[in-house]
Design a protein around this motif. Structure first.
Motif: not given
Length: 226
Positions: A101-103, A72-73, A150-151, A141-145
């Motif tokens: 990165t690389t989560q 995420v950036y 959550t990242v 904010t950039s995110s992935v759930v």
């Protein structure tokens, strides 16, 4: 590519495949077939998602995928405007977005991941001679759930106006601060935006005698973990 099985006359896509290894059933992580001398992977279906389009998106985990690697950036902050008080003072550059990165995250086939790609912060608008100044806006904010996980990474701060304007703070984590503006009798040079070195989410620049520029948008990647 996918693998289907015949379930009483109905073909269904396999979500997980097991093999009997000496009496022990084990989950297969990869299935290949020989296609005229060339081995091709037919299971699992690989996930390779990336997006720089701001806004919310959905990604469905394909069959056979139980782990993904996420990057995420966040977005950069906007540059601050110049400020004219008889002398001209440059605004500060916006901070760059934070990034991770690389989560590696555990998932299940068919699970829907919610992706948010951040928008860059707007630049501060120069209000004119002896009319003060305007700060740049913070980046998003950039995110992935993924279920309970959550990242995310925070956006860069907007550059300021002043005598001269301060640079915006870098986003959390790994963001880089923007540079403060300069003062000169013939015009203050605006501070450049922070650059986190990833190519994404740089802060907006502060222009000499004018408005700051917008920060760069964020970016998100999701790929199957080998």
């Amino acid at each position: 590519m996918s693998v289907s099985v015949n379930d009483s006359g109905t073909f269904r896509e396999a979500q997980q495949i097991f093999v009997n290894d000496g009496g022990t059933w084990r989950s297969a992580t990869k299935v290949q077939v020989n296609d005229n001398g060339i081995w091709r992977t037919v299971f699992p279906t690989l996930l390779n998602f990336s997006s720089a389009t701001p806004g919310q998106q959905s990604v469905t985990v394909p069959a056979g995928v139980f782990s993904v690697t996420i990057g995420v950036y966040a977005a950069g902050g906007g540059g601050g405007s110049a400020m004219h008080t008889g002398d001209l003072f440059g605004g500060g550059g916006g901070g760059s977005g934070g990034y991770l990165t690389t989560q590696v995250v555990a998932v299940t086939p068919g699970q829907v991941l919610t992706v948010n790609v951040a928008s860059g912060g707007a630049g501060g608008v120069y209000p004119g001679f002896q009319a003060g100044g305007r700060n740049g806006a913070a980046g998003g904010t950039s995110s992935v759930v993924a279920g309970a996980t959550t990242v995310s990474a925070g956006g860069g701060g907007g550059g300021g106006f002043g005598t001269p304007g301060a640079g915006g703070t870098g986003g959390d984590p790994n963001g880089v601060n923007g540079t403060a503006g300069q003062h000169a009798h013939q015009g203050g040079a605006g501070g450049p935006g922070g650059n986190n070195g990833t190519g994404f989410g740089s802060g907006g620049n502060a222009n000499t005698g004018g408005s700051g520029s917008i920060g760069a948008n964020g970016y998100v990647t999701i790929v199957s973990t080998p």
